[in-house]
Design a protein around this motif. Structure first.
Motif, PDB file in Angstrom:
ATOM      1  N   ASP A  33      26.561 -26.374 -17.221  1.00 36.37           N
ATOM      2  CA  ASP A  33      27.885 -26.287 -17.831  1.00 36.37           C
ATOM      3  C   ASP A  33      28.791 -25.405 -16.976  1.00 36.37           C
ATOM      4  O   ASP A  33      29.910 -25.103 -17.361  1.00 36.37           O
ATOM      5  CB  ASP A  33      27.821 -25.788 -19.273  1.00 36.37           C
ATOM      6  CG  ASP A  33      27.348 -24.353 -19.395  1.00 36.37           C
ATOM      7  OD1 ASP A  33      27.062 -23.701 -18.359  1.00 36.37           O
ATOM      8  OD2 ASP A  33      27.240 -23.871 -20.530  1.00 36.37           O
ATOM      9  N   ASP A  34      28.293 -24.976 -15.809  1.00 40.55           N
ATOM     10  CA  ASP A  34      29.012 -24.146 -14.842  1.00 40.55           C
ATOM     11  C   ASP A  34      29.399 -22.771 -15.370  1.00 40.55           C
ATOM     12  O   ASP A  34      30.129 -22.050 -14.699  1.00 40.55           O
ATOM     13  CB  ASP A  34      30.261 -24.857 -14.306  1.00 40.55           C
ATOM     14  CG  ASP A  34      29.920 -26.062 -13.456  1.00 40.55           C
ATOM     15  OD1 ASP A  34      28.971 -25.961 -12.655  1.00 40.55           O
ATOM     16  OD2 ASP A  34      30.597 -27.094 -13.586  1.00 40.55           O
ATOM     17  N   GLU A  35      28.927 -22.413 -16.548  1.00 39.09           N
ATOM     18  CA  GLU A  35      29.243 -21.103 -17.118  1.00 39.09           C
ATOM     19  C   GLU A  35      28.020 -20.337 -17.589  1.00 39.09           C
ATOM     20  O   GLU A  35      27.904 -19.146 -17.318  1.00 39.09           O
ATOM     21  CB  GLU A  35      30.233 -21.247 -18.275  1.00 39.09           C
ATOM     22  CG  GLU A  35      31.607 -21.700 -17.836  1.00 39.09           C
ATOM     23  CD  GLU A  35      32.567 -21.826 -19.005  1.00 39.09           C
ATOM     24  OE1 GLU A  35      32.286 -21.278 -20.083  1.00 39.09           O
ATOM     25  OE2 GLU A  35      33.605 -22.474 -18.826  1.00 39.09           O
ATOM     26  N   THR A  36      27.129 -21.001 -18.317  1.00 38.65           N
ATOM     27  CA  THR A  36      26.002 -20.281 -18.907  1.00 38.65           C
ATOM     28  C   THR A  36      24.649 -20.675 -18.341  1.00 38.65           C
ATOM     29  O   THR A  36      23.711 -19.890 -18.419  1.00 38.65           O
ATOM     30  CB  THR A  36      25.959 -20.475 -20.437  1.00 38.65           C
ATOM     31  OG1 THR A  36      25.826 -21.871 -20.733  1.00 38.65           O
ATOM     32  CG2 THR A  36      27.224 -19.929 -21.092  1.00 38.65           C
ATOM     33  N   PHE A  37      24.505 -21.878 -17.759  1.00 36.64           N
ATOM     34  CA  PHE A  37      23.197 -22.286 -17.255  1.00 36.64           C
ATOM     35  C   PHE A  37      23.313 -23.362 -16.178  1.00 36.64           C
ATOM     36  O   PHE A  37      24.298 -24.100 -16.113  1.00 36.64           O
ATOM     37  CB  PHE A  37      22.306 -22.817 -18.380  1.00 36.64           C
ATOM     38  CG  PHE A  37      22.619 -24.248 -18.752  1.00 36.64           C
ATOM     39  CD1 PHE A  37      21.858 -25.287 -18.223  1.00 36.64           C
ATOM     40  CD2 PHE A  37      23.677 -24.554 -19.588  1.00 36.64           C
ATOM     41  CE1 PHE A  37      22.148 -26.605 -18.539  1.00 36.64           C
ATOM     42  CE2 PHE A  37      23.976 -25.868 -19.916  1.00 36.64           C
ATOM     43  CZ  PHE A  37      23.212 -26.901 -19.388  1.00 36.64           C
ATOM     44  N   THR A  38      22.284 -23.450 -15.365  1.00 39.10           N
ATOM     45  CA  THR A  38      22.049 -24.564 -14.451  1.00 39.10           C
ATOM     46  C   THR A  38      20.561 -24.875 -14.499  1.00 39.10           C
ATOM     47  O   THR A  38      19.732 -23.956 -14.404  1.00 39.10           O
ATOM     48  CB  THR A  38      22.460 -24.228 -13.005  1.00 39.10           C
ATOM     49  OG1 THR A  38      23.877 -24.062 -12.956  1.00 39.10           O
ATOM     50  CG2 THR A  38      22.067 -25.341 -12.039  1.00 39.10           C
ATOM     51  N   LEU A  39      20.226 -26.142 -14.650  1.00 41.03           N
ATOM     52  CA  LEU A  39      18.837 -26.593 -14.690  1.00 41.03           C
ATOM     53  C   LEU A  39      18.594 -27.491 -13.487  1.00 41.03           C
ATOM     54  O   LEU A  39      19.277 -28.513 -13.319  1.00 41.03           O
ATOM     55  CB  LEU A  39      18.566 -27.341 -16.002  1.00 41.03           C
ATOM     56  CG  LEU A  39      17.125 -27.749 -16.264  1.00 41.03           C
ATOM     57  CD1 LEU A  39      16.227 -26.516 -16.398  1.00 41.03           C
ATOM     58  CD2 LEU A  39      17.064 -28.591 -17.538  1.00 41.03           C
ATOM     59  N   LEU A  40      17.640 -27.093 -12.635  1.00 35.33           N
ATOM     60  CA  LEU A  40      17.317 -27.848 -11.422  1.00 35.33           C
ATOM     61  C   LEU A  40      15.854 -28.242 -11.424  1.00 35.33           C
ATOM     62  O   LEU A  40      14.993 -27.481 -11.884  1.00 35.33           O
ATOM     63  CB  LEU A  40      17.544 -26.993 -10.165  1.00 35.33           C
ATOM     64  CG  LEU A  40      18.932 -26.477  -9.850  1.00 35.33           C
ATOM     65  CD1 LEU A  40      18.882 -25.583  -8.621  1.00 35.33           C
ATOM     66  CD2 LEU A  40      19.891 -27.625  -9.615  1.00 35.33           C
ATOM     67  N   LEU A  41      15.569 -29.406 -10.867  1.00 36.20           N
ATOM     68  CA  LEU A  41      14.206 -29.796 -10.562  1.00 36.20           C
ATOM     69  C   LEU A  41      14.060 -29.652  -9.047  1.00 36.20           C
ATOM     70  O   LEU A  41      14.819 -30.256  -8.290  1.00 36.20           O
ATOM     71  CB  LEU A  41      13.943 -31.244 -10.990  1.00 36.20           C
ATOM     72  CG  LEU A  41      12.474 -31.645 -10.977  1.00 36.20           C
ATOM     73  CD1 LEU A  41      11.752 -30.981 -12.155  1.00 36.20           C
ATOM     74  CD2 LEU A  41      12.329 -33.154 -11.063  1.00 36.20           C
ATOM     75  N   VAL A  42      13.118 -28.819  -8.628  1.00 42.97           N
ATOM     76  CA  VAL A  42      12.924 -28.564  -7.206  1.00 42.97           C
ATOM     77  C   VAL A  42      11.644 -29.265  -6.756  1.00 42.97           C
ATOM     78  O   VAL A  42      10.578 -29.072  -7.343  1.00 42.97           O
ATOM     79  CB  VAL A  42      12.859 -27.049  -6.906  1.00 42.97           C
ATOM     80  CG1 VAL A  42      12.678 -26.806  -5.417  1.00 42.97           C
ATOM     81  CG2 VAL A  42      14.131 -26.358  -7.410  1.00 42.97           C
ATOM     82  N   CYS A  43      11.785 -30.089  -5.725  1.00 45.02           N
ATOM     83  CA  CYS A  43      10.674 -30.856  -5.179  1.00 45.02           C
ATOM     84  C   CYS A  43      10.257 -30.230  -3.855  1.00 45.02           C
ATOM     85  O   CYS A  43      11.059 -30.137  -2.922  1.00 45.02           O
ATOM     86  CB  CYS A  43      11.093 -32.311  -4.980  1.00 45.02           C
ATOM     87  SG  CYS A  43      11.533 -33.124  -6.540  1.00 45.02           S
TER      88      CYS A  43
END
Length: 137
Positions: A33-43
């Motif tokens: 949401d560019d404010e409270t969180f970022t969720l990434l999948l790292v390969c």
């Protein structure tokens, strides 16, 4: 604790699991949401790792989805102007780990010489930049 209770199947994350074999790892955005969180999948490609880096935001939760991952943590030694290893562990199950600058710095990588690994990273709040160390100190 909520991140640790997440019941995530391979079918749910595999559509985000894109590997670029020319890089050590590939960061794939799942949501933000560019404010409270970022969720990434790292390969993680086999035998590859990140540089040592900080987490200047509030921190990062990491959860293993596939394979094995090694996390090496460091703290700054002001007297010698080096980074000293404080822990070195292999993550082999889906129990999450947490890192923030208060806990030190770290590098993450795939120790397996043949098999890829996949991790889920939750940054709260999202990071804009971080400091990296290109070689072990």
């Amino acid at each position: 604790q909520l991140f640790g209770r997440l019941d995530l199947t391979k079918e749910e994350w595999k559509k985000y699991a894109l590997f670029d074999t020319s890089k050590n790892y590939t960061r794939n955005l799942i949501a933000t949401d560019d404010e409270t969180f970022t969720l990434l999948l790292v390969c993680w490609n086999s035998g590859k790792e990140s540089p040592i880096h900080d987490h200047p935001c509030d921190g990062c939760w990491v959860r293993l989805c596939q394979g094995r991952v090694r996390e090496t943590r460091y703290e700054s030694n002001d007297q010698t102007d080096t980074l000293d290893v404080t822990s070195d562990m292999i993550l082999e199950d889906d129990a999450p780990t947490f890192i923030s600058d208060i806990k030190g710095y770290h590098k993450v990588g795939n120790p397996d010489p043949a098999l890829p690994a996949v991790t889920l990273h939750l940054y709260c709040p999202p990071f804009q930049r971080c400091k990296i160390w290109m070689r072990d100190c």
